[in-house]
Design a protein around this motif. Structure first.
Motif, PDB file in Angstrom:
ATOM      1  N   MET A 185       0.831  -1.198   0.000  1.00 22.79           N
ATOM      2  CA  MET A 185       0.000   0.000   0.000  1.00 22.79           C
ATOM      3  C   MET A 185       0.868   1.251   0.000  1.00 22.79           C
ATOM      4  O   MET A 185       1.911   1.292   0.650  1.00 22.79           O
ATOM      5  N   LEU A 186       0.406   2.262  -0.714  1.00 24.35           N
ATOM      6  CA  LEU A 186       1.067   3.556  -0.724  1.00 24.35           C
ATOM      7  C   LEU A 186       0.372   4.442   0.308  1.00 24.35           C
ATOM      8  O   LEU A 186      -0.840   4.631   0.264  1.00 24.35           O
ATOM      9  N   GLU A 187       1.131   4.937   1.273  1.00 26.67           N
ATOM     10  CA  GLU A 187       0.593   5.819   2.306  1.00 26.67           C
ATOM     11  C   GLU A 187       1.112   7.226   2.065  1.00 26.67           C
ATOM     12  O   GLU A 187       2.325   7.438   1.963  1.00 26.67           O
ATOM     13  N   VAL A 188       0.191   8.187   1.988  1.00 25.37           N
ATOM     14  CA  VAL A 188       0.560   9.570   1.687  1.00 25.37           C
ATOM     15  C   VAL A 188      -0.004  10.481   2.767  1.00 25.37           C
ATOM     16  O   VAL A 188      -1.208  10.482   3.033  1.00 25.37           O
ATOM     17  N   ARG A 189       0.881  11.263   3.373  1.00 20.41           N
ATOM     18  CA  ARG A 189       0.475  12.241   4.391  1.00 20.41           C
ATOM     19  C   ARG A 189       0.893  13.629   3.920  1.00 20.41           C
ATOM     20  O   ARG A 189       2.079  13.890   3.686  1.00 20.41           O
ATOM     21  N   LEU A 190      -0.097  14.510   3.809  1.00 24.90           N
ATOM     22  CA  LEU A 190       0.143  15.873   3.328  1.00 24.90           C
ATOM     23  C   LEU A 190      -0.330  16.928   4.320  1.00 24.90           C
ATOM     24  O   LEU A 190      -0.144  18.118   4.086  1.00 24.90           O
ATOM     25  N   LEU A 191      -0.943  16.522   5.424  1.00 25.42           N
ATOM     26  CA  LEU A 191      -1.491  17.457   6.404  1.00 25.42           C
ATOM     27  C   LEU A 191      -0.480  17.710   7.515  1.00 25.42           C
ATOM     28  O   LEU A 191      -0.284  16.889   8.404  1.00 25.42           O
ATOM     29  N   GLY A 192       0.193  18.841   7.414  1.00 30.37           N
ATOM     30  CA  GLY A 192       1.210  19.195   8.395  1.00 30.37           C
ATOM     31  C   GLY A 192       2.569  18.608   8.105  1.00 30.37           C
ATOM     32  O   GLY A 192       3.539  18.863   8.831  1.00 30.37           O
ATOM     33  N   THR A 193       2.668  17.832   7.049  1.00 30.29           N
ATOM     34  CA  THR A 193       3.932  17.184   6.694  1.00 30.29           C
ATOM     35  C   THR A 193       3.884  16.806   5.217  1.00 30.29           C
ATOM     36  O   THR A 193       2.905  17.077   4.534  1.00 30.29           O
ATOM     37  N   TYR A 194       4.960  16.231   4.716  1.00 32.98           N
ATOM     38  CA  TYR A 194       4.966  15.645   3.369  1.00 32.98           C
ATOM     39  C   TYR A 194       5.687  14.323   3.496  1.00 32.98           C
ATOM     40  O   TYR A 194       6.919  14.266   3.619  1.00 32.98           O
ATOM     41  N   GLU A 195       4.921  13.253   3.513  1.00 29.88           N
ATOM     42  CA  GLU A 195       5.501  11.936   3.730  1.00 29.88           C
ATOM     43  C   GLU A 195       4.834  10.920   2.819  1.00 29.88           C
ATOM     44  O   GLU A 195       3.609  10.824   2.772  1.00 29.88           O
ATOM     45  N   VAL A 196       5.643  10.172   2.103  1.00 35.20           N
ATOM     46  CA  VAL A 196       5.150   9.123   1.211  1.00 35.20           C
ATOM     47  C   VAL A 196       5.863   7.825   1.585  1.00 35.20           C
ATOM     48  O   VAL A 196       7.090   7.783   1.671  1.00 35.20           O
ATOM     49  N   LYS A 197       5.072   6.776   1.822  1.00 34.23           N
ATOM     50  CA  LYS A 197       5.630   5.470   2.153  1.00 34.23           C
ATOM     51  C   LYS A 197       4.986   4.404   1.276  1.00 34.23           C
ATOM     52  O   LYS A 197       3.805   4.494   0.949  1.00 34.23           O
ATOM     53  N   HIS A 198       5.783   3.410   0.934  1.00 35.36           N
ATOM     54  CA  HIS A 198       5.234   2.232   0.255  1.00 35.36           C
ATOM     55  C   HIS A 198       5.670   1.010   1.028  1.00 35.36           C
ATOM     56  O   HIS A 198       6.862   0.809   1.271  1.00 35.36           O
ATOM     57  N   GLN A 199       4.680   0.218   1.441  1.00 37.05           N
ATOM     58  CA  GLN A 199       4.937  -0.948   2.292  1.00 37.05           C
ATOM     59  C   GLN A 199       5.773  -0.536   3.512  1.00 37.05           C
ATOM     60  O   GLN A 199       6.740  -1.205   3.882  1.00 37.05           O
ATOM     61  N   LYS A 200       5.394   0.615   4.097  1.00 34.93           N
ATOM     62  CA  LYS A 200       6.023   1.160   5.309  1.00 34.93           C
ATOM     63  C   LYS A 200       7.431   1.737   5.072  1.00 34.93           C
ATOM     64  O   LYS A 200       8.058   2.251   6.009  1.00 34.93           O
ATOM     65  N   LYS A 201       7.916   1.672   3.844  1.00 32.65           N
ATOM     66  CA  LYS A 201       9.246   2.193   3.534  1.00 32.65           C
ATOM     67  C   LYS A 201       9.138   3.611   2.996  1.00 32.65           C
ATOM     68  O   LYS A 201       8.380   3.873   2.055  1.00 32.65           O
ATOM     69  N   LEU A 202       9.897   4.534   3.597  1.00 30.91           N
ATOM     70  CA  LEU A 202       9.828   5.942   3.217  1.00 30.91           C
ATOM     71  C   LEU A 202      10.376   6.164   1.807  1.00 30.91           C
ATOM     72  O   LEU A 202      11.419   5.636   1.439  1.00 30.91           O
ATOM     73  N   ILE A 203       9.638   6.945   1.033  1.00 27.79           N
ATOM     74  CA  ILE A 203      10.063   7.332  -0.312  1.00 27.79           C
ATOM     75  C   ILE A 203      10.400   8.820  -0.294  1.00 27.79           C
ATOM     76  O   ILE A 203       9.579   9.645   0.101  1.00 27.79           O
ATOM     77  N   SER A 204      11.591   9.168  -0.697  1.00 21.22           N
ATOM     78  CA  SER A 204      12.023  10.561  -0.702  1.00 21.22           C
ATOM     79  C   SER A 204      11.813  11.179  -2.088  1.00 21.22           C
ATOM     80  O   SER A 204      12.383  10.717  -3.074  1.00 21.22           O
ATOM     81  N   ILE A 205      10.982  12.203  -2.134  1.00 20.18           N
ATOM     82  CA  ILE A 205      10.780  12.976  -3.367  1.00 20.18           C
ATOM     83  C   ILE A 205      11.430  14.334  -3.110  1.00 20.18           C
ATOM     84  O   ILE A 205      10.845  15.219  -2.480  1.00 20.18           O
ATOM     85  N   ALA A 206      12.655  14.495  -3.554  1.00 21.21           N
ATOM     86  CA  ALA A 206      13.451  15.669  -3.176  1.00 21.21           C
ATOM     87  C   ALA A 206      13.088  16.920  -3.961  1.00 21.21           C
ATOM     88  O   ALA A 206      13.201  18.035  -3.457  1.00 21.21           O
ATOM     89  N   SER A 207      12.667  16.760  -5.196  1.00 20.29           N
ATOM     90  CA  SER A 207      12.390  17.894  -6.068  1.00 20.29           C
ATOM     91  C   SER A 207      11.053  18.545  -5.711  1.00 20.29           C
ATOM     92  O   SER A 207      10.021  17.872  -5.644  1.00 20.29           O
TER      93      SER A 207
END
Length: 238
Positions: A1-23
């Motif tokens: 599952m892809l988990e996306v948090r945009l409220l108060g933060t910017y965090e994207v995880k897939h299967q609990k692993k953090l994905i860094s979108i630097a740009s």
């Protein structure tokens, strides 16, 4: 599952692993797509919206580069599963396996129980996409904040009806922290302290309310004043 948090933060995880979108452009593109999931967005519209001051060709090149950076950050397998593209449009696949904090907030309705409200509102960490100043972000931010305020008011009402005073003490303070020091939060705090026989805290809460409202140049409303006076004069058990 892809988990996306945009409220108060910017965090994207897939299967609990953090994905860094630097740009930043890639972050902006992904946030817009996931917040508008299931809709196909024409490339020229996205380019014009994200880079309104650039020439059309430059804006479209910027969009292509942002999409490339996004796909690189997600990885080919994840990108292919969630981001659908063709020569004309781009969209986030709403049928894919994902969770989005903003969507969970929007999914609450008037039938949601106190526990359902608590479970969802616990994910609200602050305003949408802090540090983003694009016009479309501002509009969506205001909309989601309004939804948060409405659901917090509903939660306070349900908790008061159910006489869950300890939960009120916790959630009213969260509302004060994440909202704009809302007056209804102080009213339910006074009720909760009164129910627990803590009359000194009722008075202290009222003074906090007066002080916070004066920061906005206003005084407590009549309902707040009347409640405080009633609680001071009353010996009822709540």
């Amino acid at each position: 599952m892809l988990e996306v948090r945009l409220l108060g933060t910017y965090e994207v995880k897939h299967q609990k692993k953090l994905i860094s979108i630097a740009s930043h452009p890639a972050q902006m593109l992904f946030a817009y797509l996931v917040l508008n999931m299931g809709k196909s967005h024409r490339r020229e519209k996205l380019a014009g919206m994200f880079w309104p001051d650039s020439l059309e060709q430059t804006a479209r090149e910027n969009l292509r580069h942002a999409l490339w950076r996004l796909r690189k950050a997600l990885g080919t397998d994840i990108a292919d599963r969630y981001i659908q593209t063709d020569d004309l449009s781009i969209k986030f696949d709403s049928t894919s396996d994902y969770w989005l904090d903003a969507a969970a907030l929007e999914a609450l309705d008037e039938s949601s129980t106190a526990d359902e409200l608590i479970a969802t509102l616990a994910h609200y960490q602050g305003e949408l996409l802090p540090g983003f100043y694009e016009e479309w972000v501002t509009l969506e931010r205001e909309h989601l904040f309004s939804s948060f305020e409405h659901q917090m008011a509903r939660l306070m009402s349900v908790l008061e009806t159910e006489k869950r005073w300890l939960d009120i003490l916790d959630w009213a303070e969260r509302w004060n922290k994440l909202g704009q020091k809302p007056e209804p939060a102080y009213r339910v705090l006074m009720l909760a302290h009164a129910a627990k026989g803590e009359m000194s805290r009722v008075a202290a809460t009222y003074e906090r309310c007066v002080k916070s409202l004066r920061e906005f140049g206003v005084e407590p409303s009549e309902p707040t004043k009347e409640l405080y006076q009633k609680l001071k004069d009353s010996k009822e058990t709540f």
